[in-house]
Design a protein around this motif. Structure first.
Motif, PDB file in Angstrom:
ATOM      1  N   LEU A   1      -3.187   1.445  -1.633  1.00 13.15           N
ATOM      2  CA  LEU A   1      -2.777   2.524  -2.529  1.00 13.15           C
ATOM      3  C   LEU A   1      -3.844   2.836  -3.568  1.00 13.15           C
ATOM      4  O   LEU A   1      -3.923   3.965  -4.071  1.00 13.15           O
ATOM      5  CB  LEU A   1      -1.471   2.146  -3.234  1.00 13.15           C
ATOM      6  N   GLU A   2      -4.672   1.841  -3.898  1.00 11.77           N
ATOM      7  CA  GLU A   2      -5.756   2.076  -4.865  1.00 11.77           C
ATOM      8  C   GLU A   2      -6.850   2.953  -4.277  1.00 11.77           C
ATOM      9  O   GLU A   2      -7.486   3.727  -4.999  1.00 11.77           O
ATOM     10  CB  GLU A   2      -6.347   0.738  -5.311  1.00 11.77           C
ATOM     11  N   GLU A   3      -7.077   2.839  -2.979  1.00 13.02           N
ATOM     12  CA  GLU A   3      -8.078   3.657  -2.292  1.00 13.02           C
ATOM     13  C   GLU A   3      -7.437   4.270  -1.052  1.00 13.02           C
ATOM     14  O   GLU A   3      -7.740   3.889   0.080  1.00 13.02           O
ATOM     15  CB  GLU A   3      -9.284   2.802  -1.913  1.00 13.02           C
TER      16      GLU A   3
ATOM     17  N   THR B   1       2.022  -2.619 -10.799  1.00 13.81           N
ATOM     18  CA  THR B   1       0.826  -1.920 -10.316  1.00 13.81           C
ATOM     19  C   THR B   1       1.140  -1.034  -9.104  1.00 13.81           C
ATOM     20  O   THR B   1       0.515   0.018  -8.923  1.00 13.81           O
ATOM     21  CB  THR B   1      -0.259  -2.941  -9.937  1.00 13.81           C
TER      22      THR B   1
ATOM     23  N   LEU C   1      -1.175  -2.808  -2.259  1.00 15.71           N
ATOM     24  CA  LEU C   1      -1.772  -2.307  -3.491  1.00 15.71           C
ATOM     25  C   LEU C   1      -3.219  -1.886  -3.265  1.00 15.71           C
ATOM     26  O   LEU C   1      -3.658  -0.833  -3.751  1.00 15.71           O
ATOM     27  CB  LEU C   1      -1.682  -3.374  -4.579  1.00 15.71           C
TER      28      LEU C   1
ATOM     29  N   SER D   1       2.923   2.050 -10.526  1.00 11.80           N
ATOM     30  CA  SER D   1       2.028   2.975 -11.212  1.00 11.80           C
ATOM     31  C   SER D   1       1.235   3.857 -10.258  1.00 11.80           C
ATOM     32  O   SER D   1       0.703   4.887 -10.676  1.00 11.80           O
ATOM     33  CB  SER D   1       1.063   2.187 -12.110  1.00 11.80           C
ATOM     34  N   ARG D   2       1.158   3.468  -9.000  1.00  9.64           N
ATOM     35  CA  ARG D   2       0.381   4.238  -8.021  1.00  9.64           C
ATOM     36  C   ARG D   2       1.248   5.088  -7.109  1.00  9.64           C
ATOM     37  O   ARG D   2       0.775   5.627  -6.111  1.00  9.64           O
ATOM     38  CB  ARG D   2      -0.505   3.283  -7.203  1.00  9.64           C
ATOM     39  N   CYS D   3       2.535   5.197  -7.433  1.00  7.90           N
ATOM     40  CA  CYS D   3       3.456   6.014  -6.646  1.00  7.90           C
ATOM     41  C   CYS D   3       4.081   7.101  -7.526  1.00  7.90           C
ATOM     42  O   CYS D   3       4.378   6.862  -8.699  1.00  7.90           O
ATOM     43  CB  CYS D   3       4.586   5.161  -6.061  1.00  7.90           C
TER      44      CYS D   3
END
Length: 323
Positions: A137-139, A159, A134, A162-164
């Motif tokens: 994937l956030e940065e 979470t 995670l 939501s980032r994919c």
């Protein structure tokens, strides 16, 4: 194609039923992303230096993360000598595997192209590994694409979801999957395909194993449940993977529910007579409770305290449902 690559999301999650080829799909997609001479149809050329490295599993801009257990299965399938193990290979993706990407993502790419990370099955990520992924994937590092595959979106952190960018891979049409299995020389292909929920690769794997004895032992009990036979069946099946047993029972319950309401049977038509007989006497409310209970058991089937007790409890609950 280069312009399209520049607009790719940093993480793509492909999801669908197990046994339909998601892992093969994302491996081919990864090769195409790294290919230096992509064909007009989007497939890799299989002729450039990048494709050569990829096929030899030595591409410097590619990493694949899977559980140890899957890596061992692949090694055996490729004919490699199985190494002596002091412990059972892990079925989880561990935090060390995710952290090992740090150096890979912080250096320049070898061919000034993309950097690709393939990870599957995503639900095998344990909690520390999920949190580590995670953070990445956030940065996301520039020029890096994550390709993930999952059989069960509900087992992933919201979470991460939501980032994919998510893409569903559907089951193939029954006729197409059946034709493919028959082309592989699978006998009784229709039954194998139905029993695996229409997933052709799962059906092929089960047919090659060539043994329905465990499944039929469970289905025989489900067709004629009783307390004493529940205990005998649990004893007989305690070495069978619990995830398989739960999946077989879930499909049986689906057929029973469908048969009661619509008269249709999807998974086990060879048990049609038994299903129709049960459907005539089981109460809908009890059947719905059994379906819910089996779904809840799926969440704990990977780590039971006692496999035999787990199976006994599952079969006794089913027996009560049909009483």
């Amino acid at each position: 194609m280069q312009q399209l690559r520049a607009r790719l999301p940093h993480a793509i999650l492909f999801h669908g039923s197990a046994g339909i080829g998601k892992a093969d799909f994302i491996e081919h997609f990864a090769q195409a992303l790294l290919c230096e001479n992509v064909r007009p149809d989007g497939h890799a050329c299989n002729a450039c230096a990048s494709c050569g490295w990829f096929v030899q599993q030595s591409h410097p801009d590619y990493r694949r993360i899977r559980p140890e257990a899957l890596e061992d299965e692949t090694a055996e399938d490729d004919g490699e000598e199985k190494k002596a193990k002091t412990k059972t290979p892990s079925k989880e993706i561990k935090i060390e595997q995710v952290r090992a990407l740090a150096d890979f993502m912080n250096i320049s790419t070898h061919r000034q192209g993309l950097r690709v990370v393939v990870l599957y099955p995503a639900e095998a990520l344990n909690m520390p590994a999920s949190n580590a992924l995670l953070k990445t994937l956030e940065e996301p590092p520039p020029g890096t694409v994550f390709l993930l595959a999952s059989n069960s979106l509900d087992r992933l952190l919201p979470t991460i979801l939501s980032r994919c960018r998510k893409f569903a891979l559907p089951l193939p049409a029954h006729a197409d999957a059946l034709a493919w299995l028959q082309a592989q020389g699978v006998a009784d292909a229709d039954s194998w395909l139905r029993e695996q929920g229409g997933a052709p690769l799962a059906a092929l794997a089960q047919s090659e194993a060539g043994n329905r004895a465990d499944m039929d032992a469970l289905l025989g009990f489900l067709a004629s449940p009783a307390v004493d036979s529940a205990l005998r069946t649990a004893d007989k099946l305690q070495k069978v993977p619990l995830t398989s047993l739960v999946a077989w029972q879930q499909r049986w319950l689906f057929d029973l529910f469908s048969c009661k309401l619509t008269g249709r049977i999807r998974y086990y038509p060879r048990y049609g007579r038994e299903l129709k007989a049960l459907a005539g006497k089981v109460h809908v409310s009890r059947l719905l409770a059994a379906i819910k209970g089996t779904a809840e058991r799926r969440a704990t089937s990977d780590h039971p305290l006692s496999p035999k007790l787990f199976i006994e409890d599952m079969l006794l609950d089913y027996t009560a449902c049909c009483a």
